[in-house]
Motif scaffolding. Structure first.
Motif, PDB file in Angstrom:
ATOM      1  N   SER A 141       2.697  30.369  -4.804  1.00 18.09           N
ATOM      2  CA  SER A 141       2.889  29.715  -3.512  1.00 18.09           C
ATOM      3  C   SER A 141       4.367  29.875  -3.181  1.00 18.09           C
ATOM      4  CB  SER A 141       2.473  28.243  -3.614  1.00 18.09           C
ATOM      5  OG  SER A 141       2.678  27.583  -2.389  1.00 18.09           O
ATOM      6  N   LEU A 162      -1.398  30.654  -2.410  1.00 14.70           N
ATOM      7  CA  LEU A 162      -1.526  29.523  -1.474  1.00 14.70           C
ATOM      8  C   LEU A 162      -0.482  29.640  -0.381  1.00 14.70           C
ATOM      9  CD1 LEU A 162      -1.619  26.417  -3.885  1.00 14.70           C
ATOM     10  CD2 LEU A 162      -3.549  27.397  -2.632  1.00 14.70           C
ATOM     11  N   ARG A 164      -0.145  27.714   3.270  1.00 15.98           N
ATOM     12  CA  ARG A 164      -0.746  26.851   4.290  1.00 15.98           C
ATOM     13  C   ARG A 164      -0.384  27.330   5.693  1.00 15.98           C
ATOM     14  NH1 ARG A 164       0.207  20.560   2.712  1.00 15.98           N
ATOM     15  NH2 ARG A 164      -1.069  20.427   0.839  1.00 15.98           N
ATOM     16  N   GLU A 166      -0.427  25.193   8.026  1.00 15.72           N
ATOM     17  CA  GLU A 166       0.177  23.914   8.459  1.00 15.72           C
ATOM     18  C   GLU A 166      -0.562  23.289   9.644  1.00 15.72           C
ATOM     19  OE1 GLU A 166       1.967  23.315   6.088  1.00 15.72           O
ATOM     20  OE2 GLU A 166       3.221  24.990   5.545  1.00 15.72           O
ATOM     21  N   THR A 204      -5.277  28.162   1.741  1.00 16.75           N
ATOM     22  CA  THR A 204      -4.409  27.741   2.834  1.00 16.75           C
ATOM     23  C   THR A 204      -4.662  26.249   3.067  1.00 16.75           C
ATOM     24  OG1 THR A 204      -3.661  28.263   5.089  1.00 16.75           O
ATOM     25  CG2 THR A 204      -6.009  28.439   4.685  1.00 16.75           C
ATOM     26  N   GLY A 205      -4.171  25.725   4.159  1.00 14.38           N
ATOM     27  CA  GLY A 205      -4.383  24.302   4.425  1.00 14.38           C
ATOM     28  C   GLY A 205      -3.505  23.825   5.557  1.00 14.38           C
ATOM     29  N   VAL A 206      -3.639  22.559   5.865  1.00 14.73           N
ATOM     30  CA  VAL A 206      -2.910  21.972   6.993  1.00 14.73           C
ATOM     31  C   VAL A 206      -2.328  20.619   6.579  1.00 14.73           C
ATOM     32  CG1 VAL A 206      -4.366  23.103   8.729  1.00 14.73           C
ATOM     33  CG2 VAL A 206      -4.992  20.824   7.905  1.00 14.73           C
ATOM     34  N   VAL A 233      -8.565  25.379  -0.412  1.00 12.76           N
ATOM     35  CA  VAL A 233      -7.825  24.633   0.616  1.00 12.76           C
ATOM     36  C   VAL A 233      -7.090  23.457  -0.029  1.00 12.76           C
ATOM     37  CG1 VAL A 233      -8.037  23.169   2.674  1.00 12.76           C
ATOM     38  CG2 VAL A 233      -9.332  25.298   2.534  1.00 12.76           C
ATOM     39  N   MET A 235      -4.948  20.303   1.555  1.00  9.92           N
ATOM     40  CA  MET A 235      -4.431  19.653   2.773  1.00  9.92           C
ATOM     41  C   MET A 235      -4.172  18.187   2.454  1.00  9.92           C
ATOM     42  SD  MET A 235      -7.847  19.934   5.073  1.00  9.92           S
ATOM     43  CE  MET A 235      -9.393  19.333   4.432  1.00  9.92           C
ATOM     44  N   THR A 282      -4.717  16.502  -3.088  1.00 10.96           N
ATOM     45  CA  THR A 282      -3.276  16.797  -3.133  1.00 10.96           C
ATOM     46  C   THR A 282      -2.437  15.567  -3.515  1.00 10.96           C
ATOM     47  OG1 THR A 282      -3.148  16.374  -0.760  1.00 10.96           O
ATOM     48  CG2 THR A 282      -3.444  18.655  -1.436  1.00 10.96           C
TER      49      THR A 282
END
Ligand code: SAH
Ligand code: SF4
Length: 362
Positions: A141, A162, A164, A166, A204-206, A233, A235, A282
């Motif tokens: 990452s 990874l 993200r 965002e 990925t993720g937000v 994911v 997040m 997370t």
């Protein structure tokens, strides 16, 4: 059956939802919220089972060339004590992970580029791959990198990456980053597509509860994740950091309880939309509430990322305020974590990389 139950049943049966249905689910409170989490957990049990995988997080360095407006280690924050872990410290953390049955590790850092840096990471990956037995899943990452660099690292043993997005809303993304080429939404997308083409297991993720972010945008984020067909994911809630430009908007975001509720609802909806991916509970959830990660496990998350960075450096890697430090003796903390997870009806699966079924089925 109520409208809410109908929407939930349809999503669980088909894995498909319209944006307005997702906003209904994301707004769930009380009994409806409990129903949403229970349904996500039911789908999780029948698609990926009760296993929870451990991924040891190593924060390699807080040097960063970027200035994301929300992040505590952004380049312009002069109050950060910068560090770079040496290879020996990283290798001893990796050995700790392997010896204690972690299936994978994640090497994370601020974003840096350049030949010397690339080479250093390549050497490290080669040392990890050649010296650590049994094989660990190696996740990187390290931000946006040129395709040639991502290829070199893949050839040196990294299997997962990874990065993200965002937020999947380009206008909101612009608000959260300086307006220049280094912080471009489209290059973030390009990197994700390069990762996919190179054969990485892509994560990925937000962030959830950002200033200017609506519940409709979060519903769109979920549909974006589904369209991207990502494998993993991560997040979690946005947490303001006082040494960042976004700090002055801290009054415009939902309260901590609401950011936690929304984050858990996002995990549950995502499990219903993408039953076979890996979803992380997370660390940022733990900041909102001490059992925040367990709530995510109960709503369908199946990965936990204990921080195994040498303790003396964990304070300096403060992406957000109130980051929990790993307990002094992680060996004592592990049985506790295993107990907490079993109380959620799940079980820590040791000695296995835990590659996402979604990737294996591709
Ligand atoms: N530099 C790399 C990896 C480190 S940052 C990158 O940017 O991809 C890892 C993640 O931390 C970011 O993607 C972001 O989602 C999260 N993060 C940063 N600041 C945060 C904050 N204030 N609150 C919550 N998450 C934050
Ligand atoms: Fe750097 Fe990542 Fe923080 Fe952005 S989010 S400033 S790239 S560490």
């Amino acid at each position: 059956m109520s409208d809410f139950s109908l929407i939930l049943e349809r999503l669980a049966a088909t894995g498909k939802a319209e944006s307005e249905h997702l906003t209904t689910l994301l707004s769930a409170r009380g009994e409806h919220f409990a129903q949403l989490c229970a349904k996500a957990q039911e789908v999780r049990m029948r698609s990926v089972g009760s296993w929870v995988y451990l991924r040891g997080l190593i924060e390699m360095s807080n040097l960063c060339r970027k200035n994301c407006l929300y992040c505590g280690i952004r380049a312009a924050n002069s109050s950060v004590t910068r560090y770079v872990l040496d290879a020996e410290s990283i290798l001893s953390a990796v050995t700790f992970a392997a010896d204690n049955g972690f299936g994978s590790i994640a090497l994370q850092a601020g974003e840096r580029v350049g030949e010397v840096y690339t080479r250093r990471v390549t050497d490290l990956l080669q040392r990890i791959s050649s010296s650590i037995k049994p094989q660990l899943g190696i996740t990187l990452s390290l931000g946006e990198q040129p395709e040639s660099v991502l290829r070199e690292w893949k050839n040196s043993g990294a299997t997962r990456y990874l990065l993200r997005i965002e937020t999947s809303d380009p206008k909101l993304y612009r608000m959260l980053h300086p307006d220049n080429d280094l912080h471009s939404f489209s290059s973030r997308l390009d990197t994700l597509s390069n990762l996919r083409n190179l054969g990485y297991i892509v994560g990925t993720g937000v962030m959830i509860g950002l200033p200017g972010q609506s519940i409709e945008m979060l519903a769109q984020d979920l549909l974006w994740l589904q369209r991207q067909e990502v494998d993993m994911v991560g997040m979690g809630p946005y947490i303001p950091h006082m040494d960042t430009p976004l700090w002055h908007k801290r009054h415009e975001i939902p309260r901590a309880e609401e950011r936690l509720r929304l984050s858990i609802a996002m995990v549950a909806c995502l499990r219903l939309l993408m039953p076979t991916i890996n979803i992380a509970a997370t660390t940022a959830l733990q900041v909102m509430q001490s059992d925040g990660r367990e709530l995510a496990i109960r709503a369908g998350a199946n990965v936990i990322m204990p921080n195994i960075t040498p303790e003396c450096r964990q304070n300096d890697y403060a992406l957000y305020s109130h980051k929990p430090l790993a307990q002094e003796n992680l060996l004592d903390a592990l049985p506790h974590l295993q107990r907490q997870i079993s109380l959620c009806g799940c079980e820590v699966q040791l000695h296995t990389p835990g590659d996402p079924l979604h990737f294996l089925n591709r």
